[in-house]
Design an enzyme around this catalytic site. Structure first.
Site, PDB file in Angstrom:
ATOM      1  N   ASP A   1      22.131  69.026  73.558  1.00  7.32           N
ATOM      2  CA  ASP A   1      22.426  68.046  74.607  1.00  7.32           C
ATOM      3  C   ASP A   1      22.149  68.683  75.962  1.00  7.32           C
ATOM      4  OD1 ASP A   1      24.533  65.315  74.710  1.00  7.32           O
ATOM      5  OD2 ASP A   1      23.990  66.363  76.557  1.00  7.32           O
TER       6      ASP A   1
ATOM      7  N   GLU B   1      18.845  58.319  78.246  1.00  8.92           N
ATOM      8  CA  GLU B   1      19.517  57.678  79.369  1.00  8.92           C
ATOM      9  C   GLU B   1      19.884  56.295  78.855  1.00  8.92           C
ATOM     10  OE1 GLU B   1      20.441  58.776  82.279  1.00  8.92           O
ATOM     11  OE2 GLU B   1      19.543  60.756  82.034  1.00  8.92           O
TER      12      GLU B   1
ATOM     13  N   THR C   1      18.478  50.429  70.067  1.00 12.62           N
ATOM     14  CA  THR C   1      19.345  49.376  70.590  1.00 12.62           C
ATOM     15  C   THR C   1      18.807  47.983  70.305  1.00 12.62           C
ATOM     16  OG1 THR C   1      20.128  48.429  72.687  1.00 12.62           O
ATOM     17  CG2 THR C   1      18.136  49.713  72.803  1.00 12.62           C
ATOM     18  N   ASP C   2      19.692  47.006  70.311  1.00 12.46           N
ATOM     19  CA  ASP C   2      19.247  45.609  70.157  1.00 12.46           C
ATOM     20  C   ASP C   2      18.532  45.100  71.402  1.00 12.46           C
ATOM     21  OD1 ASP C   2      21.449  45.374  71.880  1.00 12.46           O
ATOM     22  OD2 ASP C   2      22.538  43.935  70.639  1.00 12.46           O
ATOM     23  N   GLU C   3      18.674  45.838  72.533  1.00 13.88           N
ATOM     24  CA  GLU C   3      18.091  45.342  73.788  1.00 13.88           C
ATOM     25  C   GLU C   3      16.570  45.315  73.747  1.00 13.88           C
ATOM     26  OE1 GLU C   3      19.745  46.615  77.453  1.00 13.88           O
ATOM     27  OE2 GLU C   3      21.780  46.618  76.681  1.00 13.88           O
TER      28      GLU C   3
ATOM     29  N   TYR D   1      15.404  50.305  81.090  1.00 12.76           N
ATOM     30  CA  TYR D   1      16.078  50.972  79.957  1.00 12.76           C
ATOM     31  C   TYR D   1      15.535  50.466  78.631  1.00 12.76           C
ATOM     32  CZ  TYR D   1      19.550  51.558  76.269  1.00 12.76           C
ATOM     33  OH  TYR D   1      20.152  51.815  75.056  1.00 12.76           O
TER      34      TYR D   1
ATOM     35  N   LYS E   1      13.358  52.376  75.675  1.00 13.80           N
ATOM     36  CA  LYS E   1      13.816  52.499  74.274  1.00 13.80           C
ATOM     37  C   LYS E   1      12.783  51.869  73.334  1.00 13.80           C
ATOM     38  CE  LYS E   1      17.193  53.913  72.786  1.00 13.80           C
ATOM     39  NZ  LYS E   1      17.569  55.294  72.335  1.00 13.80           N
TER      40      LYS E   1
ATOM     41  N   ARG F   1      27.487  39.418  74.520  1.00 15.24           N
ATOM     42  CA  ARG F   1      27.139  40.661  73.836  1.00 15.24           C
ATOM     43  C   ARG F   1      27.813  40.644  72.467  1.00 15.24           C
ATOM     44  NH1 ARG F   1      24.068  40.362  77.330  1.00 15.24           N
ATOM     45  NH2 ARG F   1      23.432  41.886  78.908  1.00 15.24           N
TER      46      ARG F   1
ATOM     47  N   PRO G   1      20.059  42.256  88.242  1.00 18.34           N
ATOM     48  CA  PRO G   1      18.709  41.672  88.240  1.00 18.34           C
ATOM     49  C   PRO G   1      18.150  41.628  86.814  1.00 18.34           C
ATOM     50  CG  PRO G   1      18.873  43.480  89.833  1.00 18.34           C
ATOM     51  CD  PRO G   1      20.145  43.489  89.037  1.00 18.34           C
ATOM     52  N   GLY G   2      17.550  40.499  86.458  1.00 16.91           N
ATOM     53  CA  GLY G   2      16.931  40.378  85.125  1.00 16.91           C
ATOM     54  C   GLY G   2      17.938  40.401  83.984  1.00 16.91           C
TER      55      GLY G   2
HETATM   56  P1  NAD Z   1      25.448  58.245  76.570  1.00 19.84           P
HETATM   57  O1  NAD Z   1      24.741  57.986  77.862  1.00 19.84           O
HETATM   58  O2  NAD Z   1      26.928  58.191  76.527  1.00 19.84           O
HETATM   59  O3  NAD Z   1      25.029  59.683  76.006  1.00 19.84           O
HETATM   60  C1  NAD Z   1      23.728  60.173  76.048  1.00 19.84           C
HETATM   61  C2  NAD Z   1      23.769  61.665  75.788  1.00 19.84           C
HETATM   62  O4  NAD Z   1      22.410  62.159  75.797  1.00 19.84           O
HETATM   63  C3  NAD Z   1      24.519  62.469  76.863  1.00 19.84           C
HETATM   64  O5  NAD Z   1      25.363  63.403  76.255  1.00 19.84           O
HETATM   65  C4  NAD Z   1      23.410  63.158  77.644  1.00 19.84           C
HETATM   66  O6  NAD Z   1      23.813  64.387  78.213  1.00 19.84           O
HETATM   67  C5  NAD Z   1      22.361  63.359  76.567  1.00 19.84           C
HETATM   68  N1  NAD Z   1      20.990  63.499  77.098  1.00 19.84           N
HETATM   69  C6  NAD Z   1      20.392  62.760  78.057  1.00 19.84           C
HETATM   70  N2  NAD Z   1      19.139  63.201  78.262  1.00 19.84           N
HETATM   71  C7  NAD Z   1      18.934  64.225  77.383  1.00 19.84           C
HETATM   72  C8  NAD Z   1      17.842  65.061  77.080  1.00 19.84           C
HETATM   73  N3  NAD Z   1      16.677  64.957  77.742  1.00 19.84           N
HETATM   74  N4  NAD Z   1      17.974  65.979  76.102  1.00 19.84           N
HETATM   75  C9  NAD Z   1      19.146  66.115  75.435  1.00 19.84           C
HETATM   76  N5  NAD Z   1      20.227  65.361  75.684  1.00 19.84           N
HETATM   77  C10 NAD Z   1      20.124  64.421  76.647  1.00 19.84           C
HETATM   78  O7  NAD Z   1      24.791  57.235  75.527  1.00 19.84           O
HETATM   79  P2  NAD Z   1      25.432  56.505  74.280  1.00 19.84           P
HETATM   80  O8  NAD Z   1      26.037  55.240  74.721  1.00 19.84           O
HETATM   81  O9  NAD Z   1      26.232  57.483  73.508  1.00 19.84           O
HETATM   82  O10 NAD Z   1      24.098  56.134  73.472  1.00 19.84           O
HETATM   83  C11 NAD Z   1      23.545  57.052  72.541  1.00 19.84           C
HETATM   84  C12 NAD Z   1      22.283  56.432  71.959  1.00 19.84           C
HETATM   85  O11 NAD Z   1      22.595  55.203  71.323  1.00 19.84           O
HETATM   86  C13 NAD Z   1      21.205  56.098  72.997  1.00 19.84           C
HETATM   87  O12 NAD Z   1      19.958  56.404  72.453  1.00 19.84           O
HETATM   88  C14 NAD Z   1      21.370  54.613  73.223  1.00 19.84           C
HETATM   89  O13 NAD Z   1      20.135  54.021  73.597  1.00 19.84           O
HETATM   90  C15 NAD Z   1      21.790  54.159  71.855  1.00 19.84           C
HETATM   91  N6  NAD Z   1      22.614  52.933  71.795  1.00 19.84           N
HETATM   92  C16 NAD Z   1      23.733  52.828  72.587  1.00 19.84           C
HETATM   93  C17 NAD Z   1      24.540  51.698  72.482  1.00 19.84           C
HETATM   94  C18 NAD Z   1      25.787  51.538  73.314  1.00 19.84           C
HETATM   95  O14 NAD Z   1      26.400  50.462  73.287  1.00 19.84           O
HETATM   96  N7  NAD Z   1      26.248  52.551  74.034  1.00 19.84           N
HETATM   97  C19 NAD Z   1      24.183  50.681  71.595  1.00 19.84           C
HETATM   98  C20 NAD Z   1      23.026  50.823  70.821  1.00 19.84           C
HETATM   99  C21 NAD Z   1      22.263  51.965  70.928  1.00 19.84           C
HETATM  100  O1  DAU Z   2      23.205  46.194  73.477  1.00 22.08           O
HETATM  101  C1  DAU Z   2      23.255  47.581  73.357  1.00 22.08           C
HETATM  102  C2  DAU Z   2      23.333  48.196  74.731  1.00 22.08           C
HETATM  103  O2  DAU Z   2      24.644  47.958  75.216  1.00 22.08           O
HETATM  104  C3  DAU Z   2      23.012  49.681  74.744  1.00 22.08           C
HETATM  105  O3  DAU Z   2      21.682  49.869  74.345  1.00 22.08           O
HETATM  106  C4  DAU Z   2      23.234  50.273  76.143  1.00 22.08           C
HETATM  107  O4  DAU Z   2      23.030  51.667  76.111  1.00 22.08           O
HETATM  108  C5  DAU Z   2      24.660  49.971  76.561  1.00 22.08           C
HETATM  109  O5  DAU Z   2      24.887  50.440  77.870  1.00 22.08           O
HETATM  110  C6  DAU Z   2      24.935  48.477  76.496  1.00 22.08           C
HETATM  111  O6  DAU Z   2      24.167  47.753  77.500  1.00 22.08           O
HETATM  112  P1  DAU Z   2      24.809  46.546  78.338  1.00 22.08           P
HETATM  113  O7  DAU Z   2      24.041  46.392  79.586  1.00 22.08           O
HETATM  114  O8  DAU Z   2      25.000  45.354  77.485  1.00 22.08           O
HETATM  115  O9  DAU Z   2      26.272  47.185  78.609  1.00 22.08           O
HETATM  116  P2  DAU Z   2      27.205  47.219  79.915  1.00 22.08           P
HETATM  117  O10 DAU Z   2      28.535  47.737  79.473  1.00 22.08           O
HETATM  118  O11 DAU Z   2      26.538  47.861  81.067  1.00 22.08           O
HETATM  119  O12 DAU Z   2      27.375  45.669  80.248  1.00 22.08           O
HETATM  120  C7  DAU Z   2      27.901  44.771  79.297  1.00 22.08           C
HETATM  121  C8  DAU Z   2      27.862  43.391  79.911  1.00 22.08           C
HETATM  122  O13 DAU Z   2      28.821  43.323  80.972  1.00 22.08           O
HETATM  123  C9  DAU Z   2      26.517  43.046  80.529  1.00 22.08           C
HETATM  124  O14 DAU Z   2      26.274  41.652  80.342  1.00 22.08           O
HETATM  125  C10 DAU Z   2      26.714  43.344  82.014  1.00 22.08           C
HETATM  126  C11 DAU Z   2      28.189  43.021  82.227  1.00 22.08           C
HETATM  127  N1  DAU Z   2      28.889  43.809  83.260  1.00 22.08           N
HETATM  128  C12 DAU Z   2      28.761  45.172  83.212  1.00 22.08           C
HETATM  129  C13 DAU Z   2      29.400  45.973  84.129  1.00 22.08           C
HETATM  130  C14 DAU Z   2      29.256  47.472  84.102  1.00 22.08           C
HETATM  131  C15 DAU Z   2      29.687  43.188  84.215  1.00 22.08           C
HETATM  132  O15 DAU Z   2      29.798  41.952  84.231  1.00 22.08           O
HETATM  133  N2  DAU Z   2      30.320  43.979  85.124  1.00 22.08           N
HETATM  134  C16 DAU Z   2      30.202  45.347  85.144  1.00 22.08           C
HETATM  135  O16 DAU Z   2      30.802  46.003  86.029  1.00 22.08           O
END
Ligand code: NAD
Ligand code: DAU
Length: 355
Positions: free
Chosen positions: A32, A83, A133-135, A159, A163, A223, A292-293
């Site tokens: 990491d 990221e 991710t589903d995005e 983002y 991905k 979501r 945005p978007g």
């Molecule tokens: P996060 O941002 O909490 O963690 C990402 C980790 O990757 C961090 O520890 C960071 O230090 C590390 N990292 C970043 N750049 C790096 C690099 N170049 N080399 C090595 N390590 C690096 O993310 P998360 O929410 O835990 O998501 C993890 C994975 O799951 C991601 O690939 C994300 O796209 C995917 N994902 C997340 C969600 C969600 O809801 N959070 C849903 C579906 C998929």
């Molecule tokens: O769907 C999977 C994805 O879910 C992952 O791939 C991403 O890594 C993860 O960050 C997440 O993306 P979202 O953009 O859906 O998550 P976020 O928590 O940023 O936002 C969830 C929803 O809430 C989205 O519709 C934006 C909204 N939101 C978010 C924030 C931070 C608000 O309304 N207010 C806020 O302050």
């Protein structure tokens, strides 16, 4: 046996490692780069545990990854490193391109070289699992069917575009070089160690701190929420029995409009940690400018992983969200260190940097 897990100091990666080592003695090499989202405090319970070996470094560092693979001979690589925050990608896409696309490419190159020189048995066992991710599928209208694995890719943010590019590279390394890959596309996770820039932990933190609870636009974006430990069990199952070259959608069958999620969080907090003035937390809800978007709706059809691999989520939204709020209430020290930046100071001391 050993596995290499990238990004395992982040939210999902750290949950994955904690769950993995609770169920197996197979060593985890955790690579990491400790960006702002990486927090070794998430793994503090593994201090002194020889089954967890932490390496600070980037998936984009070919030489480092090649060295780690040669030294530890893992039977699998699980790639969480990325990221991950959509809003950050809108403000500054560069890091997303570098890590999610270039980084994944370099990681794949190092893994390809390592895989190429394995003996036949080790080759048969080896897996590269890419966590996505589903995005990548874009946005659904209200009555559209949920995303299946064959839904076309239509990413809408820097983002999700980055991905999507990484998913395509992973797919190409299977078709072109025969790398034994698996890809999971998961919906929104929530649970312990979630960085408080994302909706659920941000709302819990702001509510308790007496700050506004920001709702983007009309708050009717949908979501599909999955408790993080269910995501971890799905990844373990795909690693164990997924068909090579396949993608598996992972979701909780829990579609919720954002405003409903925030109301639920407020109601749980009203019960577990009432405001000192006796008022309801929902009074802190504030409507702010939309993202945005902004994608309107995500929904995952998780039929394939259930049919082929027998995986189903264990938590409903109602059970998972209550556990999550309780975890944040019980771990205010973790939240304080993250929000004050104290965890970065420690990392700076430990690793000699202040990034
Ligand atoms: P996060 O941002 O909490 O963690 C990402 C980790 O990757 C961090 O520890 C960071 O230090 C590390 N990292 C970043 N750049 C790096 C690099 N170049 N080399 C090595 N390590 C690096 O993310 P998360 O929410 O835990 O998501 C993890 C994975 O799951 C991601 O690939 C994300 O796209 C995917 N994902 C997340 C969600 C969600 O809801 N959070 C849903 C579906 C998929
Ligand atoms: O769907 C999977 C994805 O879910 C992952 O791939 C991403 O890594 C993860 O960050 C997440 O993306 P979202 O953009 O859906 O998550 P976020 O928590 O940023 O936002 C969830 C929803 O809430 C989205 O519709 C934006 C909204 N939101 C978010 C924030 C931070 C608000 O309304 N207010 C806020 O302050």
């Amino acid at each position: 046996m050993t596995i290499l897990v990238t990004g395992a100091a982040g939210f999902i990666g750290s949950n994955f490692v904690l769950d993995w080592l609770a169920q197996s003695d197979e060593t985890v090499i955790n690579l990491d780069d400790l960006t702002y989202a990486g927090n070794l405090e998430n793994l503090a319970s593994l201090d002194g545990d020889a089954r967890h070996i932490f390496i600070k470094g980037s998936i984009g560092d070919f030489d480092l990854v090649a060295k780690l693979l040669a030294e530890h001979q893992p039977r699998a690589v699980v790639n969480f490193a990325a990221e991950s925050h959509v809003d950050r990608s809108i403000h500054g896409p560069e890091d997303f391109i570098q890590t999610n696309i270039v980084g994944t490419f370099r990681l794949l190159e190092a893994v390809r070289a390592f895989y190429g020189q394995l003996e036949k048995t080790a080759k048969n066992q080896f897996r590269f699992l890419h966590v996505s991710t589903d995005e990548v599928y874009g946005s659904l209208a209200k009555d559209d069917p949920a995303f299946t694995e064959t839904h076309q890719y239509e990413p809408n943010s820097p983002y999700s575009a980055s991905k999507a590019a990484s998913d395509h590279l992973v797919r190409a390394y299977h078709h072109t070089y025969g790398l034994p890959v698996l890809t999971t596309n998961c919906s929104n996770n929530y649970g312990p160690y979630h960085f408080p820039e994302k909706l659920i932990p941000l709302v819990i933190h702001n509510a308790l701190a007496g700050k506004p609870l920001p709702i983007y636009g009309d708050g009717q974006q949908i979501r599909d929420w999955l408790y993080v430990k269910d995501h971890c069990s799905a990844i373990r199952r795909v690693l164990e029995a997924g068909r090579l070259g396949e993608t598996y959608n992972v979701g909780g069958w829990n579609e919720k409009p954002n405003l409903d999620v925030v109301h639920t969080l407020c109601a749980i907090l009203d019960e577990l940690s009432p405001r000192a003035d006796g008022k309801a937390y929902k009074e802190q809800i504030t409507y702010v400018t939309d993202r945005p978007g902004h994608d309107r709706r995500y929904a995952i059809d998780a039929t394939k992983i259930e049919r082929e691999l027998g995986w189903k989520p264990a938590e409903t939204f109602e059970t998972g969200i209550k556990k999550t709020v309780q975890w944040y209430l019980d771990n205010q020290g973790w939240v304080a260190n993250v929000t004050s930046g104290a965890y970065r100071e420690w990392l700076g001391k430990q690793y000699g940097e202040s990034k």
